[in-house]
Write an enzyme that holds these catalytic residues in place. Structure first.
Site, PDB file in Angstrom:
ATOM      1  CG  ASP A 220     -23.390 -12.386  57.654  1.00 22.88           C
ATOM      2  OD1 ASP A 220     -23.192 -11.158  57.475  1.00 22.88           O
ATOM      3  OD2 ASP A 220     -23.577 -12.887  58.774  1.00 22.88           O
TER       4      ASP A 220
ATOM      5  CG  ASP B 210     -19.431 -15.059  63.186  1.00 24.56           C
ATOM      6  OD1 ASP B 210     -20.012 -14.095  63.726  1.00 24.56           O
ATOM      7  OD2 ASP B 210     -20.046 -15.994  62.637  1.00 24.56           O
TER       8      ASP B 210
ATOM      9  CB  CYS C  87      -0.664  -7.443  78.076  1.00 21.57           C
ATOM     10  SG  CYS C  87      -1.413  -7.929  76.526  1.00 21.57           S
TER      11      CYS C  87
ATOM     12  CB  CYS D 290      -1.606  -7.683  73.021  1.00 18.90           C
ATOM     13  SG  CYS D 290      -1.970  -5.975  73.463  1.00 18.90           S
TER      14      CYS D 290
ATOM     15  CB  CYS E  20      -0.742  -3.760  76.863  1.00 15.23           C
ATOM     16  SG  CYS E  20      -2.472  -4.266  76.801  1.00 15.23           S
TER      17      CYS E  20
ATOM     18  CG  HIS F  17      -5.729  -6.278  75.627  1.00 19.60           C
ATOM     19  ND1 HIS F  17      -4.542  -6.811  76.063  1.00 19.60           N
ATOM     20  CD2 HIS F  17      -6.673  -6.723  76.493  1.00 19.60           C
ATOM     21  CE1 HIS F  17      -4.754  -7.536  77.149  1.00 19.60           C
ATOM     22  NE2 HIS F  17      -6.037  -7.491  77.429  1.00 19.60           N
TER      23      HIS F  17
END
Ligand SMILES: [Zn+2]
Length: 419
Positions: free
Chosen positions: A97, A260, A368, A370, A373, A395
């Site tokens: 965009d 978004d 966590c 992810c 972490c 994260h």
């Protein structure tokens, strides 16, 4: 529901040393630094959003986040390869965009339709948004429409619609395979619906709803509801810049299929309190400013208000205390006290003692998985320098992905995950 992550060239160095605060000597950023999708266990987005204003910038106050070298490489390699999405993450959609928020206070969009399409073609994008101009203002049903604003709002709508027409012509003239997206703007539910209708008349089947970031969720829903009255069954809507996961179900009922937002990432270091996400909550990050990297601290040292040696010792004691707490070698009260002592020394006006205690006691980073972490440990919760702050942002993206899934949207692809 597809989630697009707007790129602003945020990466982390996986080899960064938290103790020495140093990068490897032979680090080459472009080669060694990693994007979110390369360091997280699961890719957190379905698509990337690239803004021309972020890549190229414009005007005196440039908004560009790309160096000239990175920009040239993006054009040369094209986006898919540039973002290393050409092998394991081939299913990621890349959308472009103009970043209309960067020029909202200008008379007209700074780019021509042809320039914008050039940019999309150079980058090799899948989806391209027609150049738009944001309307700022929203009038609810029954409220009077301010006379002094209406002509400006209509002028901006005209620019947006006219660009949408030219954009579609240019796409078909060049016979390029970019999926064109028109932007609907408005100042009321009805004017948004009118924009949707006008764009459909031009031939658009993908329509982005713009200028909704400042709107209340109910105003977004009422605009989507009004648009539902005119929306064709095949028309798909994208919400530009809207996160609000809790509302996604309502949005989806009115034809929204993608959105978004940068907020999960940016809150890690821009928000006052909600810096670290968990599935059900958020935590404040612990501020440990760098003695030799913090401008206001440097000023105080120069002015003789803060003793540099004492500051360095307090900073070190604070970092060591937090790490010792993480290792189970120091009680939480003592780790917190070291943070507060450092705060005292650097003259923090408003302490967050209670919030810090909550963060430290909960130790959310311990639970966590992810991908960040586990490796960074307590460093991820420290508000300190871009390597830690961006890791926390990544994260948050991972948790955000899980929040979307929990809300019943499972479209996020699981292919291309790290093994
Ligand atoms: Zn994590």
């Amino acid at each position: 529901m597809r989630f697009f992550f707007p790129d602003s060239q945020d990466q982390v160095d996986p080899m960064f040393d938290f103790v020495t605060e140093e990068h490897p000597v032979h680090r080459i950023r472009q080669r060694d630094d990693r994007y979110a999708h390369e360091v997280l266990q699961h890719r957190p987005f379905d698509g990337l959003l690239i803004s021309k204003s972020i890549v190229d910038g414009h005007g005196a106050r440039t908004s560009a986040r790309y160096t000239a070298g990175a920009r040239n490489r993006l054009y040369r390699e094209r986006a898919r390869r540039f973002f290393r999405l050409d092998e394991v993450h081939r299913d990621v959609l890349i959308m472009g965009d103009c970043g209309a928020f960067t020029y909202f206070n200008e008379e007209e969009p700074p780019y021509s339709v042809a320039e914008v399409l050039d940019f999309y073609e150079y980058c090799g994008l899948d989806w391209g948004v027609a150049p738009d101009h944001i309307v700022f203002g929203f009038v609810r049903d029954g409220d009077p429409i301010p006379d002094e604003m209406i002509s400006e709002w209509e002028r901006r709508l005209d620019i947006t619609l006219n660009n949408a027409r030219l954009f579609l012509d240019e796409v078909s003239r060049r016979n390029c395979d970019i999926v064109p997206i028109g932007v609907a703007h408005g100042w009321s539910a009805d004017s948004y619906a009118q924009s949707v209708s006008d764009l459909q008349d031009l031939g658009y089947v993908k329509i982005a709803m713009g200028g909704m970031v400042p709107l209340r969720s109910n105003d977004i829903v009422s605009s989507l509801e009004a648009s539902s009255g005119v929306r064709k069954p095949e028309t798909e809507l994208h919400l530009l810049g809207i996160t609000r996961v809790d509302e996604m179900r309502r949005f989806a009922q009115h034809g929204v299929t993608s959105f978004d937002s940068t907020s999960p990432f940016r809150q890690a270091f821009k928000d006052d309190t909600d810096n670290y996400y968990t599935l059900d909550s958020t935590y404040v990050a612990i501020k440990v400013p760098q003695v030799d990297g913090n401008a206001s601290l440097k000023r105080q040292i120069k002015a003789g208000k803060v003793d540099q040696r004492a500051a360095i010792l307090a900073e070190r004691s604070c970092l060591e205390g937090l790490r010792a707490y993480d290792a189970g070698e120091l009680p939480v009260e003592q780790a917190l006290q070291r943070v507060l002592d450092y705060e005292d020394l650097v003259g923090v006006k408003k302490t967050r003692e209670a919030e810090y205690l909550r963060t430290l006691s909960a130790r959310p980073w311990k639970d966590c998985g992810c991908g960040i972490c586990e490796e960074a440990g307590i460093e991820v919760i420290m508000f300190r320098g871009s390597e830690r702050n961006k890791r926390r942002g990544f994260h948050n993206l991972a948790v955000f992905r899980d929040r979307i899934s929990r809300n019943g949207f499972h479209s996020l692809q699981t292919t291309g995950e790290h093994t």
